[in-house]
Design a protein around this motif. Structure first.
Motif, PDB file in Angstrom:
ATOM      1  N   THR A  55      13.038 -14.074  -9.749  1.00 52.13           N
ATOM      2  CA  THR A  55      13.548 -12.710  -9.551  1.00 52.13           C
ATOM      3  C   THR A  55      12.544 -11.661  -9.995  1.00 52.13           C
ATOM      4  N   PHE A  56      11.994 -11.837 -11.194  1.00 49.93           N
ATOM      5  CA  PHE A  56      11.074 -10.833 -11.717  1.00 49.93           C
ATOM      6  C   PHE A  56       9.717 -10.873 -11.023  1.00 49.93           C
ATOM      7  N   THR A  57       9.325 -12.016 -10.507  1.00 51.56           N
ATOM      8  CA  THR A  57       8.069 -12.080  -9.751  1.00 51.56           C
ATOM      9  C   THR A  57       8.189 -11.303  -8.447  1.00 51.56           C
ATOM     10  N   ILE A  58       9.316 -11.460  -7.741  1.00 57.18           N
ATOM     11  CA  ILE A  58       9.543 -10.719  -6.493  1.00 57.18           C
ATOM     12  C   ILE A  58       9.572  -9.210  -6.764  1.00 57.18           C
ATOM     13  N   LEU A  59      10.283  -8.801  -7.811  1.00 57.55           N
ATOM     14  CA  LEU A  59      10.353  -7.382  -8.153  1.00 57.55           C
ATOM     15  C   LEU A  59       8.969  -6.837  -8.541  1.00 57.55           C
ATOM     16  N   SER A  60       8.176  -7.646  -9.219  1.00 58.70           N
ATOM     17  CA  SER A  60       6.822  -7.229  -9.598  1.00 58.70           C
ATOM     18  C   SER A  60       5.944  -7.026  -8.368  1.00 58.70           C
ATOM     19  N   LEU A  61       6.080  -7.909  -7.394  1.00 59.10           N
ATOM     20  CA  LEU A  61       5.327  -7.774  -6.144  1.00 59.10           C
ATOM     21  C   LEU A  61       5.679  -6.474  -5.433  1.00 59.10           C
ATOM     22  N   ILE A  62       6.957  -6.165  -5.372  1.00 55.40           N
ATOM     23  CA  ILE A  62       7.403  -4.925  -4.714  1.00 55.40           C
ATOM     24  C   ILE A  62       6.810  -3.709  -5.425  1.00 55.40           C
ATOM     25  N   ALA A  63       6.873  -3.709  -6.758  1.00 53.11           N
ATOM     26  CA  ALA A  63       6.346  -2.581  -7.531  1.00 53.11           C
ATOM     27  C   ALA A  63       4.840  -2.436  -7.341  1.00 53.11           C
ATOM     28  N   ALA A  64       4.122  -3.555  -7.294  1.00 55.87           N
ATOM     29  CA  ALA A  64       2.673  -3.508  -7.116  1.00 55.87           C
ATOM     30  C   ALA A  64       2.301  -2.911  -5.760  1.00 55.87           C
ATOM     31  N   VAL A  65       3.036  -3.268  -4.724  1.00 52.00           N
ATOM     32  CA  VAL A  65       2.767  -2.739  -3.376  1.00 52.00           C
ATOM     33  C   VAL A  65       3.014  -1.231  -3.325  1.00 52.00           C
ATOM     34  N   ILE A  66       4.049  -0.760  -4.039  1.00 46.85           N
ATOM     35  CA  ILE A  66       4.359   0.675  -4.045  1.00 46.85           C
ATOM     36  C   ILE A  66       3.223   1.486  -4.662  1.00 46.85           C
ATOM     37  N   TYR A  67       2.416   0.868  -5.518  1.00 48.19           N
ATOM     38  CA  TYR A  67       1.270   1.556  -6.121  1.00 48.19           C
ATOM     39  C   TYR A  67       0.274   2.053  -5.067  1.00 48.19           C
ATOM     40  N   ILE A  68       0.176   1.352  -3.954  1.00 43.77           N
ATOM     41  CA  ILE A  68      -0.905   1.596  -2.981  1.00 43.77           C
ATOM     42  C   ILE A  68      -0.988   3.056  -2.537  1.00 43.77           C
ATOM     43  N   PRO A  69       0.131   3.671  -2.065  1.00 49.08           N
ATOM     44  CA  PRO A  69      -0.001   5.057  -1.596  1.00 49.08           C
ATOM     45  C   PRO A  69       0.062   6.117  -2.693  1.00 49.08           C
ATOM     46  N   ALA A  70       0.399   5.735  -3.929  1.00 53.56           N
ATOM     47  CA  ALA A  70       0.621   6.721  -4.994  1.00 53.56           C
ATOM     48  C   ALA A  70      -0.684   7.394  -5.408  1.00 53.56           C
ATOM     49  N   THR A  71      -0.618   8.717  -5.590  1.00 54.74           N
ATOM     50  CA  THR A  71      -1.805   9.470  -6.006  1.00 54.74           C
ATOM     51  C   THR A  71      -1.522  10.455  -7.143  1.00 54.74           C
ATOM     52  N   SER A  72      -0.312  11.014  -7.209  1.00 53.16           N
ATOM     53  CA  SER A  72      -0.015  12.009  -8.232  1.00 53.16           C
ATOM     54  C   SER A  72       0.289  11.353  -9.579  1.00 53.16           C
ATOM     55  N   LYS A  73       0.110  12.139 -10.631  1.00 52.41           N
ATOM     56  CA  LYS A  73       0.366  11.619 -11.970  1.00 52.41           C
ATOM     57  C   LYS A  73       1.826  11.221 -12.146  1.00 52.41           C
ATOM     58  N   MET A  74       2.748  12.010 -11.586  1.00 52.01           N
ATOM     59  CA  MET A  74       4.166  11.710 -11.730  1.00 52.01           C
ATOM     60  C   MET A  74       4.540  10.429 -10.989  1.00 52.01           C
TER      61      MET A  74
END
Length: 383
Positions: free
Chosen positions: A74-93
């Motif tokens: 469960t936590f590995t799948i959730l970690s993968l999702i969170a890591a992918v969301i990092y890709i487009p992020a640019t702002s500090k918030m």
């Protein structure tokens, strides 16, 4: 499947990803996402607070309802999702919010695997130190690979390597697993589970937890600024990985022999050895701000981290009932490996901007009190 082999492989794959996260994540936020050192430190510190909450409360709660294997999946799948969301992020918030999410799920894998290991050790089925050395080996390999990849493709390679590492960790969970870790807790098991409050009634546990809180928290500057500090000293990115790995190599050498080396020492004696070694390590880096002394100080990681960790595992398996292992591991990961590091990271970022060496020297604010506490309690509490 052979229990020893399963544990060794699980440690190897998880700590491969940890070798991407621990030494490089702050540097990745600074270099790839264009944050200042202070901003990146603030984000990582809040992430450590989130990690503390997850490992202290979420993991022990879930362990009452799910098998060890299902928790890891469960936590590995959730970690993968969170890591992918990092890709487009640019702002500090946005980076802060994603780091909070990532820190709520990814580091929780550590107490899940460690809890499984402690259960197997108590049943006399595995040698902890031998398997844990494979985890350190995975860390070493990851650091070397990331050093080469960042030298070619830059810091962006850090995030993509994490995504690949998490995919491998997920695949590993669909392979044969020890029966003990497949069992879902029954209603009767949940009734027998001891409350977190019960841990504080064990006379020695609060003292031991405070000691590891201080000793593991003292690594905050090294974990967050070691990579950046070596860059400031003018070290080529490829060689930074090699230098960071020196610490882990000494850690591996200790873990390989930890089941027999100093096996007659009480946990308190091991804690004292770790505290003295840690104090010496941070003072050396401050007094001698050069690459050569930093390299020499890396050997002390076997004491500052390795001996302290083994001392806690030895205390855990010898002094606590098996029903309390998940609770104890959750508190250890949440307080000693997360919250203490978060607190020191907040201040460490500002010390680093005044003078890099001050961030390392500041860590003795933990190690010296640890020495005093151990000396004051080891004879009376006999831990």
């Amino acid at each position: 499947m052979n229990n020893q082999r399963w544990l060794s492989q699980s440690f190897f794959v998880f700590f491969f990803t940890w070798g991407i996260f621990l030494p490089y994540w702050t540097g990745w936020l600074v270099q790839a996402k264009n944050l200042t050192v202070a901003d990146a430190s603030m984000i990582m510190a809040f992430g450590l607070v989130a990690r503390a909450v997850a490992t202290m409360f979420v993991f022990p709660f879930m362990s009452k309802f799910m098998s060890n294997k299902k928790i890891i999946i469960t936590f590995t799948i959730l970690s993968l999702i969170a890591a992918v969301i990092y890709i487009p992020a640019t702002s500090k918030m946005s980076l802060l919010l994603i780091t909070l999410l990532f820190s709520l799920v990814y580091p929780t894998l550590m107490p899940a695997i460690e809890s499984g290991a402690s259960s197997l050790v108590q049943q006399g089925k595995v040698h902890y130190g031998r398997s844990r050395s494979y985890g350190s080996g995975g860390f070493v390999i990851a650091v070397l690979i990331i050093s080469m990849l960042t030298g070619v493709w830059g810091e962006q390679a850090i995030l993509w390597s994490m995504i690949v590492g998490l995919l491998f960790l997920l695949i590993k969970q669909f392979m044969p697993t020890p029966v003990t870790l497949l069992t879902k807790p029954s209603k009767e098991d949940r009734k027998q589970k001891l409350s977190m409050k019960g841990l504080w009634q064990v006379k020695t546990f609060p003292v031991v937890l405070m000691i590891v809180f201080l000793l593991q928290g003292a690594h905050a500057a090294y974990y967050n600024y070691g990579y950046i500090y070596l860059q400031e000293l003018g070290v080529n990115p490829f060689y930074i990985g090699m230098i960071i790995n020196i610490a882990v190599i000494f850690e591996i050498l200790y873990f390989m022999k930890a089941d027999t080396f100093l096996s007659k020492w009480r946990p308190s004696s091991l804690f004292l050895l770790a505290a003295v070694g840690s104090t010496l390590r941070w003072v050396m880096i401050f007094i001698f701000p050069n690459v050569a002394m930093f390299i020499i100080s890396q050997a002390l990681h076997a004491l500052s981290f390795g001996v302290a960790h083994i001392a806690f595992i030895r205390y855990l398996t010898r002094s606590l009932p098996k029903e309390q292992i998940a609770n104890a591991q959750g508190l250890y990961s949440g307080l000693a490996l997360s919250l203490s590091t978060a607190i020191l990271t907040f201040g460490g970022g500002y010390l680093y901007e005044i003078q890099p060496g001050l961030a390392f020297l500041g860590m003795i604010v933990c190690t010296i009190p640890a020495i005093i506490l151990i000396i004051m309690t080891r004879k009376t509490l006999k831990y």
